[in-house]
Design an enzyme around this catalytic site. Structure first.
Site, PDB file in Angstrom:
ATOM      1  N   HIS A  18      10.450  53.779  20.588  1.00  0.00           N
ATOM      2  CA  HIS A  18       9.372  54.029  19.632  1.00  0.00           C
ATOM      3  C   HIS A  18       8.827  55.448  19.745  1.00  0.00           C
ATOM      4  O   HIS A  18       8.418  56.037  18.744  1.00  0.00           O
ATOM      5  CB  HIS A  18       8.268  52.979  19.798  1.00  0.00           C
ATOM      6  N   HIS A  41      17.180  46.063  11.775  1.00  0.00           N
ATOM      7  CA  HIS A  41      16.855  44.920  12.638  1.00  0.00           C
ATOM      8  C   HIS A  41      15.366  45.038  12.957  1.00  0.00           C
ATOM      9  O   HIS A  41      14.977  45.515  14.023  1.00  0.00           O
ATOM     10  CB  HIS A  41      17.668  44.948  13.925  1.00  0.00           C
ATOM     11  N   SER A 108       8.663  48.431  15.340  1.00  0.00           N
ATOM     12  CA  SER A 108       9.069  49.559  14.490  1.00  0.00           C
ATOM     13  C   SER A 108       8.508  49.461  13.061  1.00  0.00           C
ATOM     14  O   SER A 108       8.097  50.493  12.506  1.00  0.00           O
ATOM     15  CB  SER A 108      10.596  49.709  14.494  1.00  0.00           C
ATOM     16  N   GLU A 126      15.492  41.791   8.275  1.00  0.00           N
ATOM     17  CA  GLU A 126      15.418  40.913   9.452  1.00  0.00           C
ATOM     18  C   GLU A 126      16.096  39.599   9.082  1.00  0.00           C
ATOM     19  O   GLU A 126      15.742  38.974   8.085  1.00  0.00           O
ATOM     20  CB  GLU A 126      13.954  40.702   9.862  1.00  0.00           C
ATOM     21  N   ASP A 151      21.270  40.034   6.596  1.00  0.00           N
ATOM     22  CA  ASP A 151      21.980  40.801   7.624  1.00  0.00           C
ATOM     23  C   ASP A 151      21.697  42.303   7.434  1.00  0.00           C
ATOM     24  O   ASP A 151      22.054  42.883   6.413  1.00  0.00           O
ATOM     25  CB  ASP A 151      23.479  40.515   7.479  1.00  0.00           C
ATOM     26  N   GLY A 152      21.082  42.886   8.433  1.00  0.00           N
ATOM     27  CA  GLY A 152      20.662  44.285   8.316  1.00  0.00           C
ATOM     28  C   GLY A 152      21.810  45.274   8.207  1.00  0.00           C
ATOM     29  O   GLY A 152      21.610  46.398   7.734  1.00  0.00           O
ATOM     30  N   ASP A 172      18.775  48.810  15.330  1.00  0.00           N
ATOM     31  CA  ASP A 172      18.209  48.356  16.612  1.00  0.00           C
ATOM     32  C   ASP A 172      18.569  46.899  16.869  1.00  0.00           C
ATOM     33  O   ASP A 172      17.707  46.024  16.907  1.00  0.00           O
ATOM     34  CB  ASP A 172      16.674  48.558  16.539  1.00  0.00           C
TER      35      ASP A 172
HETATM   36  N1  SAM Z   1      13.294  47.053  15.638  1.00  0.00           N
HETATM   37  C1  SAM Z   1      12.314  46.155  16.226  1.00  0.00           C
HETATM   38  C2  SAM Z   1      11.231  46.981  16.877  1.00  0.00           C
HETATM   39  O1  SAM Z   1      11.522  48.085  17.366  1.00  0.00           O
HETATM   40  O2  SAM Z   1      10.083  46.522  16.885  1.00  0.00           O
HETATM   41  C3  SAM Z   1      12.912  45.238  17.244  1.00  0.00           C
HETATM   42  C4  SAM Z   1      14.115  44.519  16.782  1.00  0.00           C
HETATM   43  S1  SAM Z   1      14.819  43.400  17.935  1.00  0.00           S
HETATM   44  C5  SAM Z   1      15.511  44.437  19.145  1.00  0.00           C
HETATM   45  C6  SAM Z   1      16.227  42.871  17.038  1.00  0.00           C
HETATM   46  C7  SAM Z   1      15.916  41.975  15.836  1.00  0.00           C
HETATM   47  O3  SAM Z   1      17.105  41.862  15.054  1.00  0.00           O
HETATM   48  C8  SAM Z   1      15.506  40.556  16.166  1.00  0.00           C
HETATM   49  O4  SAM Z   1      14.281  40.289  15.539  1.00  0.00           O
HETATM   50  C9  SAM Z   1      16.618  39.684  15.576  1.00  0.00           C
HETATM   51  O5  SAM Z   1      16.128  38.471  15.025  1.00  0.00           O
HETATM   52  C10 SAM Z   1      17.151  40.564  14.505  1.00  0.00           C
HETATM   53  N2  SAM Z   1      18.569  40.388  14.105  1.00  0.00           N
HETATM   54  C11 SAM Z   1      19.620  39.985  14.849  1.00  0.00           C
HETATM   55  N3  SAM Z   1      20.763  40.104  14.146  1.00  0.00           N
HETATM   56  C12 SAM Z   1      20.423  40.621  12.933  1.00  0.00           C
HETATM   57  C13 SAM Z   1      21.166  41.030  11.785  1.00  0.00           C
HETATM   58  N4  SAM Z   1      22.495  40.913  11.729  1.00  0.00           N
HETATM   59  N5  SAM Z   1      20.494  41.552  10.738  1.00  0.00           N
HETATM   60  C14 SAM Z   1      19.137  41.677  10.783  1.00  0.00           C
HETATM   61  N6  SAM Z   1      18.386  41.311  11.843  1.00  0.00           N
HETATM   62  C15 SAM Z   1      19.020  40.794  12.906  1.00  0.00           C
END
Ligand code: SAM
Length: 285
Positions: A18, A41, A108, A126, A151-152, A172
């Site tokens: 961050h 993500h 984030s 997400e 899917d991100g 991320d």
């Molecule tokens: N970026 C966030 C932050 O810095 O506050 C933290 C994200 S966390 C490390 C990863 C997130 O990705 C989780 O909430 C998970 O549910 C989500 N996730 C997992 N696979 C994903 C995908 N293919 N597409 C989108 N989100 C996904």
């Protein structure tokens, strides 16, 4: 998929990522023109740190005291870290935190929302339904902000090139599944082919399980400058020893800020001599 970022919110890896993210935002904001921020993500947006101590079945050791907790009592941070702390503290106080020990931590998306100017735009992705529902309510009513339960990795195709002709993309992932690096490579290739001048930041853990040793040689062939910033603690047989961020097309002067940030965090979050920060060009400008 079991990953819940709430257990990790505000830990050393979040603080590192961050701080760098705030630096990238500020760099893009040196120009008056707006830009697009894509969070592939995104997580739930923000986190109540009191909840970080309760797992789904058993109590857990919270991770934030060794991250944002330590940073709050570290002396005289350099400007990029002080900037991040100001934004995180203002968020906490705005949510009714008591001040002093942090209670509400901006993920984030909440950081982006705090930093964005009226001309900047947020696309937040997400995949986990509960997390996405929380993210939607966190962002409710915010102008120029879209939340997608999907899917991100698809975000790069859907959002690029941006109308603004400027973009910062944060990738991320949780690194729970096998093959995450291949997905990152696919997404970066797609992103760069659609929008070669975008800034792409990829967070990754440093652990035996996560692997990723081949990524630098692959990234070196992208035809774009790539900077790699890492923060490593003492060697670990299991678990995450540290983490890193690859930045493709880093903005001008970001290297200097990242060096200051990583160097300061290695001293502030660890005991003396226990951690090391590194910064190197995988592929120079
Ligand atoms: N970026 C966030 C932050 O810095 O506050 C933290 C994200 S966390 C490390 C990863 C997130 O990705 C989780 O909430 C998970 O549910 C989500 N996730 C997992 N696979 C994903 C995908 N293919 N597409 C989108 N989100 C996904």
């Amino acid at each position: 998929m079991n990953y819940r970022h709430a257990y990790h919110a505000g830990n050393f890896a979040d603080v590192f990522k961050h701080c760098l993210m705030v630096g990238l935002f500020r760099s893009l904001q040196r120009k008056g023109a707006g830009f697009l921020f894509v969070d592939t993500h995104a997580g739930r947006g923000s986190y109540d740190l009191q909840g970080a101590a309760s797992g789904s079945t058993l109590p857990r050791e919270p991770e934030w005291p060794n991250g944002i907790g330590r940073l709050c009592s570290a002396g005289a941070p350099p400007a990029p870290v002080a900037d991040y702390l100001r934004v995180a503290r203002a968020f906490d106080l705005g949510r009714g935190g008591p001040g002093g020990e942090p209670r509400h931590y901006p993920g984030s998306p909440a950081l982006a929302a705090a930093l964005a100017r009226p001309q900047d735009r947020l696309e937040l992705w997400e995949r986990q339904p509960d997390e996405c529902a929380a993210l939607r309510s966190e962002m409710a009513g915010r102008p120029r902000t879209a939340v997608h339960e999907a899917d991100g990795y698809g975000a790069l195709r859907a959002c690029l090139p941006p109308a603004e002709r400027r973009a910062l993309v944060l990738i991320d992932p949780p690194f729970e599944a096998q093959g995450e690096w291949a997905l990152i490579q696919g997404a970066l290739s797609e992103g760069l082919s659609r929008f070669a001048t975008g800034v792409y930041a990829v967070w990754h853990p440093v652990s035996e399980r996560a692997g990723g040793g081949d990524f630098p040689s692959w990234a070196g062939g992208l035809g774009a400058p790539v900077l790699h910033v890492t923060l490593l603690g003492p060697p670990k047989v299991m678990g995450m020893r540290g983490c890193g961020v690859y930045v493709v097309n880093p903005p001008w002067q970001f290297e200097d800020e990242a060096r200051l940030t990583a160097g300061f965090l290695s001293g502030a979050l660890y005991r003396a001599g226990e951690a090391q920060a590194s910064i190197r060009w995988i592929s120079p400008r």
